[in-house]
Motif scaffolding. Structure first.
Motif, PDB file in Angstrom:
ATOM      1  N   LEU A 156     -43.964  12.348  -9.233  1.00  0.00           N
ATOM      2  CA  LEU A 156     -42.585  11.778  -8.666  1.00  0.00           C
ATOM      3  C   LEU A 156     -42.464  12.295  -7.409  1.00  0.00           C
ATOM      4  O   LEU A 156     -42.220  11.374  -6.391  1.00  0.00           O
ATOM      5  CB  LEU A 156     -41.424  12.375  -9.623  1.00  0.00           C
ATOM      6  CG  LEU A 156     -40.399  11.986  -8.578  1.00  0.00           C
ATOM      7  CD1 LEU A 156     -39.735  10.167  -9.082  1.00  0.00           C
ATOM      8  CD2 LEU A 156     -38.829  12.500  -9.739  1.00  0.00           C
ATOM      9  N   ALA A 157     -42.892  13.465  -6.796  1.00  0.00           N
ATOM     10  CA  ALA A 157     -42.721  13.410  -5.978  1.00  0.00           C
ATOM     11  C   ALA A 157     -43.987  13.119  -4.744  1.00  0.00           C
ATOM     12  O   ALA A 157     -43.741  12.849  -3.451  1.00  0.00           O
ATOM     13  CB  ALA A 157     -43.227  15.490  -5.148  1.00  0.00           C
ATOM     14  N   VAL A 199     -41.368   6.440  -0.163  1.00  0.00           N
ATOM     15  CA  VAL A 199     -39.901   5.963   0.312  1.00  0.00           C
ATOM     16  C   VAL A 199     -39.285   6.616   0.113  1.00  0.00           C
ATOM     17  O   VAL A 199     -39.181   7.715   0.027  1.00  0.00           O
ATOM     18  CB  VAL A 199     -39.792   4.059  -0.728  1.00  0.00           C
ATOM     19  CG1 VAL A 199     -39.901   5.212  -2.289  1.00  0.00           C
ATOM     20  CG2 VAL A 199     -38.860   4.105  -0.626  1.00  0.00           C
ATOM     21  N   ASP A 200     -38.054   6.708   1.068  1.00  0.00           N
ATOM     22  CA  ASP A 200     -36.673   7.430   1.006  1.00  0.00           C
ATOM     23  C   ASP A 200     -36.110   6.657   0.599  1.00  0.00           C
ATOM     24  O   ASP A 200     -35.129   5.587   0.954  1.00  0.00           O
ATOM     25  CB  ASP A 200     -36.718   7.775   3.097  1.00  0.00           C
ATOM     26  CG  ASP A 200     -35.443   8.622   2.867  1.00  0.00           C
ATOM     27  OD1 ASP A 200     -34.814   8.858   1.836  1.00  0.00           O
ATOM     28  OD2 ASP A 200     -35.029   8.320   3.979  1.00  0.00           O
ATOM     29  N   LEU A 201     -34.791   7.196  -0.932  1.00  0.00           N
ATOM     30  CA  LEU A 201     -33.694   6.821  -1.358  1.00  0.00           C
ATOM     31  C   LEU A 201     -32.323   7.741  -1.509  1.00  0.00           C
ATOM     32  O   LEU A 201     -31.986   7.404  -2.027  1.00  0.00           O
ATOM     33  CB  LEU A 201     -34.646   7.061  -2.654  1.00  0.00           C
ATOM     34  CG  LEU A 201     -35.283   5.821  -3.035  1.00  0.00           C
ATOM     35  CD1 LEU A 201     -35.961   5.802  -4.437  1.00  0.00           C
ATOM     36  CD2 LEU A 201     -35.358   4.773  -2.816  1.00  0.00           C
ATOM     37  N   TYR A 207     -37.287  17.489   0.723  1.00  0.00           N
ATOM     38  CA  TYR A 207     -36.392  16.428   0.532  1.00  0.00           C
ATOM     39  C   TYR A 207     -35.030  17.104   0.746  1.00  0.00           C
ATOM     40  O   TYR A 207     -34.184  16.629   1.432  1.00  0.00           O
ATOM     41  CB  TYR A 207     -36.121  15.815  -0.689  1.00  0.00           C
ATOM     42  CG  TYR A 207     -37.398  15.653  -1.561  1.00  0.00           C
ATOM     43  CD1 TYR A 207     -37.833  14.761  -1.092  1.00  0.00           C
ATOM     44  CD2 TYR A 207     -37.737  15.745  -2.054  1.00  0.00           C
ATOM     45  CE1 TYR A 207     -39.057  13.517  -1.412  1.00  0.00           C
ATOM     46  CE2 TYR A 207     -38.630  14.842  -2.817  1.00  0.00           C
ATOM     47  CZ  TYR A 207     -39.652  13.991  -2.664  1.00  0.00           C
ATOM     48  OH  TYR A 207     -40.769  13.307  -2.970  1.00  0.00           O
ATOM     49  N   THR A 208     -34.712  18.204   1.336  1.00  0.00           N
ATOM     50  CA  THR A 208     -33.575  18.786   1.461  1.00  0.00           C
ATOM     51  C   THR A 208     -33.867  19.771   2.849  1.00  0.00           C
ATOM     52  O   THR A 208     -34.560  20.616   3.130  1.00  0.00           O
ATOM     53  CB  THR A 208     -33.994  20.516   0.534  1.00  0.00           C
ATOM     54  OG1 THR A 208     -32.900  19.930  -0.497  1.00  0.00           O
ATOM     55  CG2 THR A 208     -31.697  20.978   1.208  1.00  0.00           C
ATOM     56  N   PRO A 209     -33.513  19.827   4.569  1.00  0.00           N
ATOM     57  CA  PRO A 209     -33.414  20.145   5.325  1.00  0.00           C
ATOM     58  C   PRO A 209     -32.951  21.721   5.576  1.00  0.00           C
ATOM     59  O   PRO A 209     -32.149  22.064   4.951  1.00  0.00           O
ATOM     60  CB  PRO A 209     -32.556  19.168   6.598  1.00  0.00           C
ATOM     61  CG  PRO A 209     -31.883  17.701   5.898  1.00  0.00           C
ATOM     62  CD  PRO A 209     -32.245  18.326   4.057  1.00  0.00           C
ATOM     63  N   PRO A 210     -34.092  22.709   6.689  1.00  0.00           N
ATOM     64  CA  PRO A 210     -34.815  22.219   6.526  1.00  0.00           C
ATOM     65  C   PRO A 210     -36.372  21.234   5.827  1.00  0.00           C
ATOM     66  O   PRO A 210     -37.032  22.095   5.008  1.00  0.00           O
ATOM     67  CB  PRO A 210     -35.592  22.996   7.890  1.00  0.00           C
ATOM     68  CG  PRO A 210     -35.355  24.347   7.137  1.00  0.00           C
ATOM     69  CD  PRO A 210     -33.661  24.027   6.471  1.00  0.00           C
ATOM     70  N   LEU A 211     -37.434  20.580   6.572  1.00  0.00           N
ATOM     71  CA  LEU A 211     -38.137  19.728   5.446  1.00  0.00           C
ATOM     72  C   LEU A 211     -39.299  20.681   5.810  1.00  0.00           C
ATOM     73  O   LEU A 211     -39.628  21.508   6.937  1.00  0.00           O
ATOM     74  CB  LEU A 211     -38.943  18.107   5.798  1.00  0.00           C
ATOM     75  CG  LEU A 211     -37.446  16.958   5.977  1.00  0.00           C
ATOM     76  CD1 LEU A 211     -37.723  15.956   6.008  1.00  0.00           C
ATOM     77  CD2 LEU A 211     -37.472  17.441   4.425  1.00  0.00           C
ATOM     78  N   HIS A 212     -40.268  20.811   4.445  1.00  0.00           N
ATOM     79  CA  HIS A 212     -41.236  21.486   4.350  1.00  0.00           C
ATOM     80  C   HIS A 212     -41.238  23.379   4.667  1.00  0.00           C
ATOM     81  O   HIS A 212     -42.141  23.619   4.914  1.00  0.00           O
ATOM     82  CB  HIS A 212     -42.679  20.999   5.134  1.00  0.00           C
ATOM     83  CG  HIS A 212     -42.749  19.349   5.670  1.00  0.00           C
ATOM     84  ND1 HIS A 212     -43.033  18.932   4.590  1.00  0.00           N
ATOM     85  CD2 HIS A 212     -42.424  18.454   6.386  1.00  0.00           C
ATOM     86  CE1 HIS A 212     -43.542  18.235   4.254  1.00  0.00           C
ATOM     87  NE2 HIS A 212     -42.536  17.499   5.707  1.00  0.00           N
ATOM     88  N   ARG A 213     -39.963  23.517   4.111  1.00  0.00           N
ATOM     89  CA  ARG A 213     -39.811  25.400   4.466  1.00  0.00           C
ATOM     90  C   ARG A 213     -38.695  25.250   2.740  1.00  0.00           C
ATOM     91  O   ARG A 213     -37.855  24.724   2.797  1.00  0.00           O
ATOM     92  CB  ARG A 213     -38.740  25.429   5.517  1.00  0.00           C
ATOM     93  CG  ARG A 213     -39.681  25.092   7.263  1.00  0.00           C
ATOM     94  CD  ARG A 213     -38.808  25.611   8.125  1.00  0.00           C
ATOM     95  NE  ARG A 213     -38.391  27.138   7.812  1.00  0.00           N
ATOM     96  CZ  ARG A 213     -37.570  27.754   8.713  1.00  0.00           C
ATOM     97  NH1 ARG A 213     -37.558  27.125   9.518  1.00  0.00           N
ATOM     98  NH2 ARG A 213     -37.356  28.468   9.094  1.00  0.00           N
ATOM     99  N   LEU A 214     -38.643  26.793   2.294  1.00  0.00           N
ATOM    100  CA  LEU A 214     -38.166  26.913   1.635  1.00  0.00           C
ATOM    101  C   LEU A 214     -37.105  27.927   1.590  1.00  0.00           C
ATOM    102  O   LEU A 214     -37.036  28.686   1.012  1.00  0.00           O
ATOM    103  CB  LEU A 214     -39.021  27.842   0.259  1.00  0.00           C
ATOM    104  CG  LEU A 214     -40.616  27.009  -0.505  1.00  0.00           C
ATOM    105  CD1 LEU A 214     -41.392  28.308  -0.741  1.00  0.00           C
ATOM    106  CD2 LEU A 214     -40.132  25.698  -0.984  1.00  0.00           C
ATOM    107  N   THR A 215     -36.288  26.871   2.787  1.00  0.00           N
ATOM    108  CA  THR A 215     -34.989  27.118   2.940  1.00  0.00           C
ATOM    109  C   THR A 215     -33.479  25.689   3.141  1.00  0.00           C
ATOM    110  O   THR A 215     -34.641  24.517   3.133  1.00  0.00           O
ATOM    111  CB  THR A 215     -35.170  27.899   3.912  1.00  0.00           C
ATOM    112  OG1 THR A 215     -35.165  26.499   5.195  1.00  0.00           O
ATOM    113  CG2 THR A 215     -35.604  28.954   4.189  1.00  0.00           C
ATOM    114  N   VAL A 216     -32.622  26.436   1.994  1.00  0.00           N
ATOM    115  CA  VAL A 216     -31.696  24.620   2.493  1.00  0.00           C
ATOM    116  C   VAL A 216     -30.855  25.353   3.628  1.00  0.00           C
ATOM    117  O   VAL A 216     -30.263  26.703   3.717  1.00  0.00           O
ATOM    118  CB  VAL A 216     -30.972  25.032   1.467  1.00  0.00           C
ATOM    119  CG1 VAL A 216     -29.661  24.201   0.925  1.00  0.00           C
ATOM    120  CG2 VAL A 216     -32.111  24.850  -0.082  1.00  0.00           C
TER     121      VAL A 216
END
Length: 851
Positions: A393-394, A400-402, A442-451
């Motif tokens: 799914l990822a 596509v950006d949903l 999909y959660t900013p910041p992208l490509h980092r394991l922080t929210v």
């Protein structure tokens, strides 16, 4: 030098025409110019067989001395010197006289084959070594002359010489097999219709198996992979449901349409034991398939379609019969079902029949609880969806950006799918993996394991919580479903046990077998002991494996009271199964008590029978014994009277009447005392070895002269008996036969040897006894027909049978061919024999027995 070829004519019984067929083949070969000689042929004085020996060259036999007699055996050296192309050797299983080149004739044949000589031989089905026990159980004759099955199997050609039992008995009656004086005895013993039919079936099945082997060898040599339908083997898949009986009958009808069809009913049980099948229904279906000539098989396997196909291919089946599914339409969303799966995976070699029945689409039983709450395949699918689904799914969402909300809903859908398939753990893994992917991609910041946004943290936590909730609900539903299935299975088993308790239908051994099958164990045993320090003893056992001596040696033991335990071997049962096992254990104790109560009831019946006999004894004393006493008293009173002057003739007649009355009284009292001894168990035979011809003539002293004909050969084996009891038994039999024989008809007393037994036959030509009364005439105080009151109290035959059984023998009544009754007294032969006696004359070869 090329090895010679062996051709065997196989027959079901003596006299079917094996030797005749072999000699006819020899004449055909000679007409074609083949050098053919006779090494050994036994014609048994049969005229047609002797005629066929004319025109055939016979190699002289070798003469050997044995036990004072001279006998002829096949001269192997002479045959090898003659070196013909084909040699005839009769009776392949024959035992050679000591001093011969080989101990067995089949060993002589092996030498001839090794020398490059073709051999044509004969053998009866009862002489095959593997069938010895079967033939003995059918005919009562133990064949000591045998030939290894492998010798016959390696024959290049096996030809069955077949004849119906009725035709063979007609040949016997016409004197084409035995001499006239042996016909009656042969027809009443070895050549009974039932014996001949069973032997014929053995021969046909054995030859059919050999043909099947040859066919398999041919298919293997020519690389034929497809199954040929020359012999139908039909596998019936049973579920334990009520449709099983319809499937079995349908399969039997299919088998009857083919040649040599076999029906094999198989029930696939889960490896963890308890099933939703009704044990009572399975027992009924097992009985049905066995009554219809098939076999029942209990197979363990978690994947039912695969286990069924493996079993079918393992037995080389050609067809599978299954019932239409009992599932409702909506249940097909969980899979195609067993029938469709088997049909799809059976391949071209197996035909699958789906049979309709009354239970179609009426619902199916729930599966039994297994070690996990969901099936292995379903759990594996859940893990696959839970781990691979978020990753796939990822990859798709990266194109596509949903929006974050839609992305979370899609990941939640994957988590829910993993929960529905695999339960709690796959769903938790999917939720955790999906949360990481949502955070990273999909959660900013992208490509980092922080929210960065606290709202997104709440969304991820809610996502994880919803996934866990759905997984918990699915897992709870699965647990409740399987708990319901287990309770249903347990209730059916407990209901079955309760019904047996009320009806008393199941024996201890049958119940233990039910325990073993229900829990898929190797063996089940009920152990008991008298006290805490006494050793354990086995009251009943079922299954296979090592015998149990203590409950501690078992994999599972269930105490029943203080001094009894139900012990099982095979695997360790989970705790949830022990509740049903406890019910089985209690029922096993009840079955044991019921069996002992039955034994006590039998003993009580024995005592009641003794009371009945004592009552009858008093009646006999008051009636039948009074007649001779009254006659003696009247004669004595007359002789002592001074009013009459008796002449010498009158005095002699009165004295003769006194003597006859006293003899009759002595005989009656003797029988009464003998019967009393038999019923009180005080008869202790003094067994010793003695010749029959020494005892039988002594038993004829109480009958008129010229009323009995005697035919007891001196060459018979000695018997292990009590001479006094044997004499008394034969005397009673002869007296009874003379009593009922027509005037002028002599009673024949003959004796013959059969295997390890010696039979004494008392043959009369009287009115005979119908089959339904043959056993009743051996009961005490029974007099058949219109026997007069003075004929005795009806104890003669009862005493004779009681003495025979006390000596380890048997006494039975048979019809005399042509009318009358034959009493057959069978005795155990002693180890030693007298006179010149060939080995095969001791019972191994029916052709040479005085049947």
């Amino acid at each position: 030098m090329a090895r010679g070829k062996l051709r065997i004519y196989l027959g079901a019984a003596p006299g079917v025409g094996k030797t005749y067929a072999m000699l006819s083949e020899a004449h055909r070969r000679i007409e074609r110019g083949t050098d053919c000689v006779v090494a050994f042929v036994e014609h048994h004085d049969r005229p047609r067989t002797k005629t066929l020996l004319n025109g055939l060259e016979q190699v002289p036999r070798r003469q050997l001395e044995y036990r004072g007699g001279t006998f002829g055996e096949m001269d192997v050296d002479a045959v090898l010197r003659r070196a013909p192309a084909v040699v005839l050797v009769d009776e392949l299983a024959h035992t050679n006289i000591p001093g011969s080149r080989n101990a067995k004739r089949w060993q002589d044949v092996q030498e001839l084959l090794a020398a490059g000589i073709d051999v044509v031989s004969t053998v009866n089905i009862q002489h095959l070594e593997s069938l010895g026990d079967v033939v003995e159980s059918i005919t009562g004759v133990r064949q000591r002359e045998t030939v290894p099955d492998e010798v016959v199997r390696r024959a290049d050609q096996i030809e069955l010489v077949d004849m119906s039992p009725q035709a063979l008995r007609r040949r016997m009656a016409h004197g084409n097999i035995y001499q006239p004086d042996r016909v009656d005895a042969a027809l009443s013993n070895y050549f009974r219709p039932g014996n001949l039919t069973a032997l014929r079936e053995l021969a046909l099945l054995w030859v059919a198996d050999r043909v099947d082997e040859y066919l398999n060898e041919y298919r293997s040599a020519h690389r034929v992979s497809r199954i040929w339908g020359s012999r139908e083997r039909i596998v019936v898949g049973l579920t334990g449901g009520p449709e099983g009986r319809t499937l079995i009958r349908r399969a039997v009808r299919l088998a009857e349409k083919g040649a040599g069809g076999e029906v094999l009913a198989v029930y696939i049980a889960r490896s963890d034991g308890l099933t939703s099948a009704s044990p009572k229904e399975l027992a009924v279906q097992r009985t049905l398939v066995e009554d219809l000539g098939g076999t029942f098989h209990h197979v363990v396997g978690d994947d039912i379609p695969a286990a069924l196909l493996d079993f079918a291919r393992g037995v080389n089946a050609t067809q599978i019969v299954l019932g239409s599914s009992r599932r409702k339409a909506w249940q097909y969303v969980f899979g195609p079902g067993v029938g469709a799966t088997v049909a799809r995976e059976s391949g071209p070699d197996l035909d699958v029949h789906i049979v309709t029945h009354e239970e179609v689409a009426k619902g199916r039983g729930l599966p039994v609880a297994r070690g996990g709450r969901l099936g292995r395949a379903r759990i594996a699918s859940g893990w696959a969806v839970g781990l691979a689904g978020p990753a796939i799914l990822a990859l798709l969402l990266n194109t596509v950006d949903l929006g974050l909300a839609n992305d979370m809903l899609l990941f939640l859908a994957v988590t829910v799918a993993a929960a529905l398939l695999g339960g709690l753990l796959p769903a938790l893994a999917s939720a955790a993996f999906g949360s990481l992917l949502l955070n990273y991609f999909y959660t900013p910041p992208l490509h980092r394991l922080t929210v960065a946004d606290p709202k997104n943290i709440v969304a991820i936590v809610i996502f994880f919580g919803v996934g866990m909730s759905v997984a918990s609900v699915v897992d709870l539903a699965a647990r409740r479903t399987h708990q319901a299935a287990r309770l249903r299975a347990e209730s059916e088993i407990l209901s079955f046990l309760a019904g047996n308790v009320l009806r008393g239908e199941t024996s201890l051994e049958e119940l233990l077998e039910r325990v073993r099958e229900t829990f898929a164990m190797e063996s089940a045993a009920l152990l008991e002991r008298a006290g805490d320090v006494d050793p354990w003893t086995c009251a009943g056992r079922a299954g296979f494996g090592r015998p149990l001596e203590r409950p501690e040696d078992a994999d599972v033991d269930m105490p029943v009271g203080d001094h009894m335990a139900l012990a099982l071997t095979g695997r360790v049962l989970p705790a949830e199964d022990r509740r049903v096992l406890a019910a089985f254990a209690a029922q096993a104790a009840v079955a044991l008590d019921r069996r002992r109560l039955q034994e006590e009831a039998d003993r009580a019946r024995t005592l009641a029978e003794g009371n009945r006999i004592r009552t009858a004894l008093l009646a006999a004393v008051s009636h039948d014994l009074r007649t001779p006493l009254a006659g003696i008293k009247a004669a004595v009173s007359s002789l002592r009277s001074d009013d009459v002057a008796w002449s010498e003739e009158d005095r002699a007649e009165l004295l003769e009447g006194i003597e006859e009355g006293a003899d009759r009284l002595d005989h009656l009292v003797g029988n009464l005392l003998d019967m009393s001894r038999l019923h009180t168990g005080t008869v202790t035979p003094l067994i010793r070895e003695i010749d029959v011809d020494e005892v039988v003539p002594m038993a004829l002293g109480g009958v008129p002269e010229d009323s009995v004909g005697l035919d007891v050969p001196e060459t018979l084996p000695m018997v292990a008996v009590d001479p006094g009891l044997l004499e008394r038994s034969v005397a009673n039999l002869v007296e009874n036969a003379v009593k009922y024989s027509p005037h002028g008809q002599r009673v024949l007393v003959s004796a013959s040897a059969m295997a390890g037994r010696v039979e004494v036959r008392v043959v009369d030509r009287g009115p005979g006894v119908p089959d339904e009364a043959k056993d009743r005439i051996f009961e005490p105080f029974q007099r058949y027909g219109d026997a007069p009151r003075g004929a005795g109290v009806g104890l003669g035959l009862a005493v004779a049978r009681g003495f025979a059984e006390a000596m380890g023998g048997t006494l039975n009544a048979e019809d005399t061919p042509g009318g009358g009754l034959t009493m057959v007294l069978s005795l155990r032969a002693a180890g030693s024999r007298s006179g010149p006696l060939r080995p095969e004359e001791s019972g191994e070869e029916p052709e040479r027995q005085a049947l």
